[in-house]
Design an enzyme around this catalytic site. Structure first.
Site, PDB file in Angstrom:
ATOM      1  N   TYR A  56       0.850  -1.192   0.000  1.00 26.09           N
ATOM      2  CA  TYR A  56       0.000   0.000   0.000  1.00 26.09           C
ATOM      3  C   TYR A  56       0.882   1.235   0.000  1.00 26.09           C
ATOM      4  CZ  TYR A  56      -5.044  -0.072   0.045  1.00 26.09           C
ATOM      5  OH  TYR A  56      -6.351  -0.117  -0.345  1.00 26.09           O
ATOM      6  N   GLU A  58      -0.485   4.792  -0.558  1.00 27.32           N
ATOM      7  CA  GLU A  58      -1.295   5.994  -0.802  1.00 27.32           C
ATOM      8  C   GLU A  58      -0.445   7.240  -0.599  1.00 27.32           C
ATOM      9  OE1 GLU A  58      -4.664   5.501   1.771  1.00 27.32           O
ATOM     10  OE2 GLU A  58      -5.840   4.545   0.214  1.00 27.32           O
ATOM     11  N   ASP A 202      -5.643  14.027 -25.184  1.00 25.98           N
ATOM     12  CA  ASP A 202      -5.662  12.626 -24.770  1.00 25.98           C
ATOM     13  C   ASP A 202      -5.000  11.802 -25.870  1.00 25.98           C
ATOM     14  OD1 ASP A 202      -6.272  10.001 -24.225  1.00 25.98           O
ATOM     15  OD2 ASP A 202      -8.409  10.351 -23.843  1.00 25.98           O
ATOM     16  N   THR A 228      -2.746   6.381 -22.272  1.00 25.17           N
ATOM     17  CA  THR A 228      -2.711   5.030 -21.713  1.00 25.17           C
ATOM     18  C   THR A 228      -1.310   4.478 -21.954  1.00 25.17           C
ATOM     19  OG1 THR A 228      -3.400   3.988 -23.775  1.00 25.17           O
ATOM     20  CG2 THR A 228      -5.144   4.574 -22.217  1.00 25.17           C
ATOM     21  N   LYS A 231      -1.495   0.802 -25.033  1.00 26.15           N
ATOM     22  CA  LYS A 231      -1.820   0.765 -26.466  1.00 26.15           C
ATOM     23  C   LYS A 231      -0.499   0.826 -27.243  1.00 26.15           C
ATOM     24  CE  LYS A 231      -6.430   2.417 -25.398  1.00 26.15           C
ATOM     25  NZ  LYS A 231      -7.445   3.493 -25.521  1.00 26.15           N
ATOM     26  N   ARG A 237      -1.530  -2.253 -18.527  1.00 25.09           N
ATOM     27  CA  ARG A 237      -2.743  -1.434 -18.592  1.00 25.09           C
ATOM     28  C   ARG A 237      -2.642  -0.322 -17.557  1.00 25.09           C
ATOM     29  NH1 ARG A 237      -5.657  -4.342 -21.877  1.00 25.09           N
ATOM     30  NH2 ARG A 237      -7.155  -2.656 -22.018  1.00 25.09           N
TER      31      ARG A 237
HETATM   32  C1  LIG Z   1      -8.457   3.819 -24.718  1.00 22.87           C
HETATM   33  C2  LIG Z   1      -8.764   5.244 -24.498  1.00 22.87           C
HETATM   34  C3  LIG Z   1      -8.994   5.767 -23.210  1.00 22.87           C
HETATM   35  C4  LIG Z   1      -9.258   4.934 -21.996  1.00 22.87           C
HETATM   36  O1  LIG Z   1      -8.447   3.977 -21.637  1.00 22.87           O
HETATM   37  P1  LIG Z   1      -8.872   2.833 -20.587  1.00 22.87           P
HETATM   38  O2  LIG Z   1      -7.556   2.415 -20.065  1.00 22.87           O
HETATM   39  O3  LIG Z   1      -9.607   1.819 -21.367  1.00 22.87           O
HETATM   40  O4  LIG Z   1      -9.715   3.459 -19.528  1.00 22.87           O
HETATM   41  C5  LIG Z   1      -9.126   7.129 -23.078  1.00 22.87           C
HETATM   42  N1  LIG Z   1      -9.074   7.941 -24.127  1.00 22.87           N
HETATM   43  C6  LIG Z   1      -8.900   7.482 -25.382  1.00 22.87           C
HETATM   44  C7  LIG Z   1      -8.849   8.452 -26.503  1.00 22.87           C
HETATM   45  C8  LIG Z   1      -8.758   6.124 -25.606  1.00 22.87           C
HETATM   46  O5  LIG Z   1      -8.624   5.672 -26.863  1.00 22.87           O
END
Ligand SMILES: *Cc1c(COP(=O)(O)O)cnc(C)c1O
Length: 420
Positions: A56, A58, A202, A228, A231, A237
């Site tokens: 933990y 935090e 994003d 993220t 990807k 993840r």
């Molecule tokens: C995949 C994605 C997310 C969210 O990712 P998670 O890990 O699935 O919550 C946010 N914004 C965009 C543009 C994405 O393609």
């Protein structure tokens, strides 16, 4: 390494070991064209399953709510430093459990409930967290969406500016989940400045491309950048938030913890650090370049085979097959491809006449097959197979199946030859 740990689990919990075996087999025997997926290195995977999961922590390095954090502090600091170095950012928060959690924290940090926020429409390639009514973002904020030009399939910056001048948003969000073209972050930055809005970019999908210089970086223009790590970044993840503004960084940190999350996943943060370490290696640049090359070749092959693509092609790692003029729906093609060993997802296309459960599009991405080692020649082959699956499925089915199986055999994963 992966199979060894599965053997170990098999002796302990055969019911779950069976699931792992089946999933490994599925990944080995299918060509993964889902644009948001990838395959981590065995090393990243090993760190995810490490002793750090027990801790933990935090709070933040040096300021924790628990004792015994001196070593996990090291991991988080390494992760932060690598993220800052790769993206040339002054501040990084690496605790987000996912991309959505990263976005959630940014909303909390920079907006009040009811504030006006602009985001790319979900049906035009945006993400749920950019203002969908089904999501916290759409329920909490006054969302004013922007779209893509129906003719070009591209974001129309004049339209974005017009909407922004009209609605005077607190925050403008750009970035996408299904947008095949480069996004002009500088133009977004200029509009945000003009209307006095925060700009949140994003880069969940294209983070790896940005890291490798295959896409313009948003860092010079955005107030805050989210991503993220699983990807194109090819890590565990999770999410990361970047900013160059010290005051915003403070707000982000408290919005992340205690604002929206509890204890950070230290095993995942350490695995993020390993993936970022991989991204610092020159090989990563080659990998990202190959992703983009592979996508361009796949798109070209599909076009030559008579398919239509949203916006007529791709600048990045993904493309959208446009099936508006086809009798085959997105759903039908997804099912056909899956049955012959090619995994992809149906997707709405701009101004889609079909329903979201049916769709007139299929999204195709190259990050995972590129990790597997596939290059231009294989992309041409796969493009041909997809055309066959649309045009002449019953006659070609067996042939497609044999060709995908042979490709999967030639490019193994999680064996000694696999070097993600
Ligand atoms: C995949 C994605 C997310 C969210 O990712 P998670 O890990 O699935 O919550 C946010 N914004 C965009 C543009 C994405 O393609």
């Amino acid at each position: 390494m992966v199979e060894q740990s599965m053997k170990y689990i098999n002796a302990y919990d055969p019911e779950i070991a069976r699931v792992l075996e089946l999933e490994l087999k599925r990944q080995r025997t299918h060509l993964e064209l889902i644009a948001s997926e990838n395959m981590v290195s065995p090393e990243v995977m090993a760190v995810m399953g490490s002793v750090l999961t027990n801790k933990y922590a935090e709070g933040y390095p040096g300021h924790r709510y628990y004792g015994g954090c001196e070593y996990v502090d090291l991991a988080e600091n390494i992760c932060i430093e690598r993220a800052k170095m790769i993206f040339d950012a002054k501040y990084a928060n690496v605790q987000a459990h996912s991309g959505s959690q990263a976005n959630f924290a940014v909303y909390l940090a920079l907006c009040k409930p009811g504030d006006t926020v602009m985001g790319l429409d979900l049906n035009m390639g945006g993400h749920l967290t950019h203002g969908s009514r089904a999501n916290f973002s759409g329920k909490t904020y006054n969302i004013v969406p922007y779209g893509v030009n129906p003719e070009t399939g591209r974001i129309d910056m004049d339209q974005v500016r017009e909407i922004a001048l009209e609605c005077r948003p607190r925050m403008i969000i750009t970035g996408a989940s299904a947008y095949p073209r480069a996004i002009d972050f500088k133009a977004f930055g200029d509009i945000a400045k003009e209307v006095g809005a925060y700009l949140m970019v994003d880069i969940a999908h294209i983070a790896g491309l940005v890291a490798a210089g295959e896409h313009q970086s948003p860092l010079p223009y955005a107030d805050v950048v989210t991503m993220t790590t699983h990807k194109t970044m090819r890590g565990p993840r999770g999410g990361i938030i970047l900013t160059n503004d010290g005051a915003i960084a403070k707000k982000i940190d408290s919005a992340m913890f205690p604002g929206t999350q509890g204890g950070p996943l230290m095993h995942i943060i350490a695995a993020k650090a390993v993936a970022l370490g991989e991204a610092l290696h020159p090989k990563f640049r080659e990998y990202q370049h190959q992703i983009v090359t592979n996508a361009a070749v796949l798109a070209q092959t599909l076009l030559e085979g008579g398919m239509e693509l949203v916006s007529g092609g791709t600048d990045n790692h993904l493309m959208l097959l446009d099936l508006k003029n086809s009798e085959v729906s997105g759903k039908e093609l997804e099912i056909r491809l899956d049955s012959v060993g090619i995994t992809a997802n149906k997707n709405m296309v701009p101004n889609d006449p079909r329903k979201p459960a049916e769709t007139s599009g299929v999204r195709l991405g190259t990050p995972a097959v590129t990790s597997r080692g596939l290059k231009e020649a294989e992309m041409r082959q796969i493009g041909g197979l997809i055309c066959d699956a649309v045009n002449d499925f019953d006659a070609k089915r067996k042939d497609i199946e044999e060709q995908t199986a042979a490709l999967c055999e030639r490019f193994p994963i999680y064996e000694s030859k696999f070097k993600a």
